[in-house]
Design a protein around this motif. Structure first.
Motif, PDB file in Angstrom:
ATOM      1  N   PHE A  19       0.829  -1.197   0.000  1.00 58.81           N
ATOM      2  CA  PHE A  19       0.000   0.000   0.000  1.00 58.81           C
ATOM      3  C   PHE A  19       0.865   1.248   0.000  1.00 58.81           C
ATOM      4  CE2 PHE A  19      -2.413  -3.413   1.879  1.00 58.81           C
ATOM      5  CZ  PHE A  19      -3.626  -3.315   1.219  1.00 58.81           C
ATOM      6  N   THR A  20       0.365   2.286  -0.656  1.00 57.37           N
ATOM      7  CA  THR A  20       1.034   3.572  -0.677  1.00 57.37           C
ATOM      8  C   THR A  20       0.791   4.277   0.661  1.00 57.37           C
ATOM      9  OG1 THR A  20      -0.870   4.774  -1.541  1.00 57.37           O
ATOM     10  CG2 THR A  20       0.617   3.748  -3.162  1.00 57.37           C
ATOM     11  N   GLU A  22      -0.827   6.768   1.121  1.00 55.04           N
ATOM     12  CA  GLU A  22      -2.218   7.235   1.114  1.00 55.04           C
ATOM     13  C   GLU A  22      -3.217   6.100   1.330  1.00 55.04           C
ATOM     14  OE1 GLU A  22      -0.072   7.937  -1.577  1.00 55.04           O
ATOM     15  OE2 GLU A  22       0.540   9.778  -0.540  1.00 55.04           O
ATOM     16  N   GLU A  24      -3.592   3.409  -0.693  1.00 55.08           N
ATOM     17  CA  GLU A  24      -4.044   2.796  -1.942  1.00 55.08           C
ATOM     18  C   GLU A  24      -3.163   1.589  -2.273  1.00 55.08           C
ATOM     19  OE1 GLU A  24      -3.779   5.873  -4.838  1.00 55.08           O
ATOM     20  OE2 GLU A  24      -5.404   7.040  -3.954  1.00 55.08           O
ATOM     21  N   VAL A  25      -3.728   0.620  -2.973  1.00 58.20           N
ATOM     22  CA  VAL A  25      -2.951  -0.532  -3.411  1.00 58.20           C
ATOM     23  C   VAL A  25      -1.913  -0.059  -4.425  1.00 58.20           C
ATOM     24  CG1 VAL A  25      -3.053  -2.763  -4.572  1.00 58.20           C
ATOM     25  CG2 VAL A  25      -4.857  -2.120  -2.975  1.00 58.20           C
ATOM     26  N   GLN A  28      -1.232  -1.709  -9.420  1.00 55.80           N
ATOM     27  CA  GLN A  28      -2.445  -1.381 -10.158  1.00 55.80           C
ATOM     28  C   GLN A  28      -2.628  -2.224 -11.414  1.00 55.80           C
ATOM     29  OE1 GLN A  28      -4.865   0.745  -9.094  1.00 55.80           O
ATOM     30  NE2 GLN A  28      -3.670   0.874  -7.215  1.00 55.80           N
TER      31      GLN A  28
END
Length: 117
Positions: A19-20, A22, A24-25, A28
């Motif tokens: 994960f970032t 932020e 998010e995965v 992508q």
């Protein structure tokens, strides 16, 4: 059988979701999520031995998932034997194996499990 072993190698060595900052995965697509391909493996000889019957609903037995599960355990045991360190996380990426070799891997908090288990 070869396909299941290749999938198991992916689980053991490559496949990881991160994960970032932020939340998010980070992976992508297949450009950033490494899956093993047929060219990543060598021919494998498989010897099957009939064990105790394990019948499921309607007399069905598992088939496809069996080779996938054992590959990661076998690779982790081999790395643990080679490094002398406990493998506690998968996949065994090069940085994780280097940490095991250097003795820098962090121990997992397994307080709820007895040490001699």
């Amino acid at each position: 059988m070869q396909g299941g072993l290749t999938q198991g190698l992916g689980y053991a060595l490559h496949e990881e979701v991160t994960f970032t900052p932020e939340g998010e995965v980070a992976q992508q697509g297949f450009e950033t999520y490494r899956l093993p391909q047929a060219g990543d493996t060598l021919p494998i000889q498989v010897d099957l031995y009939e064990g105790a019957p394990s019948m499921g609903p309607l007399g069905a037995k598992g088939a496809g998932e069996i080779p996938i599960l054992n590959v990661a355990a076998a690779v982790a045991c081999a790395v643990a034997n080679a490094t002398g360190s406990r493998v506690q996380a998968l996949p065994l990426t090069p940085p994780r194996v280097l940490d095991l070799l250097c003795g820098e891997s962090e121990a997992l908090d397994l307080g709820r499990i007895a040490e001699d288990w």
